[in-house]
Design a protein around this motif. Sequence first.
Motif, PDB file in Angstrom:
ATOM      1  N   LYS A  28       0.854  -1.195   0.000  1.00 13.34           N
ATOM      2  CA  LYS A  28       0.000   0.000   0.000  1.00 13.34           C
ATOM      3  C   LYS A  28       0.888   1.243   0.000  1.00 13.34           C
ATOM      4  O   LYS A  28       1.826   1.341   0.789  1.00 13.34           O
ATOM      5  CB  LYS A  28      -0.900  -0.020   1.231  1.00 13.34           C
ATOM      6  N   ALA A  30      -0.203   4.927  -0.136  1.00  9.06           N
ATOM      7  CA  ALA A  30      -0.701   6.008   0.715  1.00  9.06           C
ATOM      8  C   ALA A  30      -2.187   6.168   0.428  1.00  9.06           C
ATOM      9  O   ALA A  30      -2.751   5.463  -0.408  1.00  9.06           O
ATOM     10  CB  ALA A  30       0.044   7.307   0.409  1.00  9.06           C
ATOM     11  N   LYS A  31      -2.820   7.123   1.088  1.00 13.02           N
ATOM     12  CA  LYS A  31      -4.208   7.441   0.775  1.00 13.02           C
ATOM     13  C   LYS A  31      -4.232   8.300  -0.487  1.00 13.02           C
ATOM     14  O   LYS A  31      -3.477   9.266  -0.605  1.00 13.02           O
ATOM     15  CB  LYS A  31      -4.876   8.179   1.929  1.00 13.02           C
ATOM     16  N   VAL A  68      -1.261  12.067  -3.272  1.00 10.87           N
ATOM     17  CA  VAL A  68      -1.487  11.280  -2.068  1.00 10.87           C
ATOM     18  C   VAL A  68      -1.483  12.189  -0.850  1.00 10.87           C
ATOM     19  O   VAL A  68      -0.940  13.294  -0.894  1.00 10.87           O
ATOM     20  CB  VAL A  68      -0.422  10.162  -1.912  1.00 10.87           C
ATOM     21  N   ASP A  69      -2.100  11.707   0.231  1.00 16.75           N
ATOM     22  CA  ASP A  69      -2.157  12.516   1.446  1.00 16.75           C
ATOM     23  C   ASP A  69      -0.780  12.740   2.037  1.00 16.75           C
ATOM     24  O   ASP A  69      -0.473  13.797   2.559  1.00 16.75           O
ATOM     25  CB  ASP A  69      -3.091  11.883   2.481  1.00 16.75           C
ATOM     26  N   ASP A  70       0.070  11.734   1.961  1.00 16.43           N
ATOM     27  CA  ASP A  70       1.432  11.830   2.454  1.00 16.43           C
ATOM     28  C   ASP A  70       2.225  10.689   1.846  1.00 16.43           C
ATOM     29  O   ASP A  70       1.643   9.734   1.325  1.00 16.43           O
ATOM     30  CB  ASP A  70       1.467  11.740   3.983  1.00 16.43           C
ATOM     31  N   LEU A  71       3.514  10.760   1.894  1.00 16.92           N
ATOM     32  CA  LEU A  71       4.366   9.718   1.350  1.00 16.92           C
ATOM     33  C   LEU A  71       5.418   9.390   2.406  1.00 16.92           C
ATOM     34  O   LEU A  71       6.241  10.236   2.747  1.00 16.92           O
ATOM     35  CB  LEU A  71       5.033  10.217   0.064  1.00 16.92           C
ATOM     36  N   SER A  72       5.342   8.184   2.950  1.00 25.22           N
ATOM     37  CA  SER A  72       6.293   7.792   3.993  1.00 25.22           C
ATOM     38  C   SER A  72       7.707   7.746   3.420  1.00 25.22           C
ATOM     39  O   SER A  72       7.901   7.618   2.207  1.00 25.22           O
ATOM     40  CB  SER A  72       5.915   6.422   4.558  1.00 25.22           C
ATOM     41  N   GLU A 142      -0.775  18.351  -0.152  1.00 23.81           N
ATOM     42  CA  GLU A 142      -0.640  16.945  -0.490  1.00 23.81           C
ATOM     43  C   GLU A 142       0.658  16.715  -1.246  1.00 23.81           C
ATOM     44  O   GLU A 142       1.276  17.653  -1.740  1.00 23.81           O
ATOM     45  CB  GLU A 142      -1.834  16.465  -1.316  1.00 23.81           C
TER      46      GLU A 142
END
Length: 193
Positions: A28, A30-31, A68-72, A142
């Motif tokens: 997965k 991100a959102k 995406v909301d965020d990217l790790s 974002e």
Amino acid sequence: MATIGLDSIYYSIITDGESGETYATPVKLAKATKADLSVEFSEGTLYADDALCEAVKEFKSAKLTLGVDDLSAAAASALTGATIDQNKVLVHNAEDSAPYVAIGFRAKKSNGNYRYYWLYRGKFGIPSDSLETKGDSIKFAEKSIEGTFMRREKAGDDGSHAWKAQVDADDTGVQTSTISGWFTSVYEPDFTA
């Protein structure tokens, strides 16, 4: 049917071998906030006897821009080839080389069912940031990341080189297992009788 939503973005790292791509288990990303896909074509036309007599339009590549909301740091490292140092800081180096990846996602249709996608072989650049100071109202920032996708190296059962797979869950004859397993592995086209 029109789509009204987007979710479940997954990526799969590709390992190249003599027989073509091997896909890792999807992860997965991100959102999802958006996915813009634009396709480029190579075109040619032939005129004879004062008229157009042949036209050819072939797939060249596709650009995918994901919001995406965020990217790790782990996801950014996996997609761009950046490294994470011992202090868990994501470091982008001039020598970074992004791996090839497959990207899967789904879009909700207005009837409540979903349309599923896999893009088979692409590379991403460094994610962009758009930051803004807080004013009278709250605005969310974002992440956006753009990739270029191409055809697979591995030929399918029919000898062709797929670049995208797409299915609507409510299409006639679609197997339940195709939909339930869509994000557990990268979909492999099946042209056998």
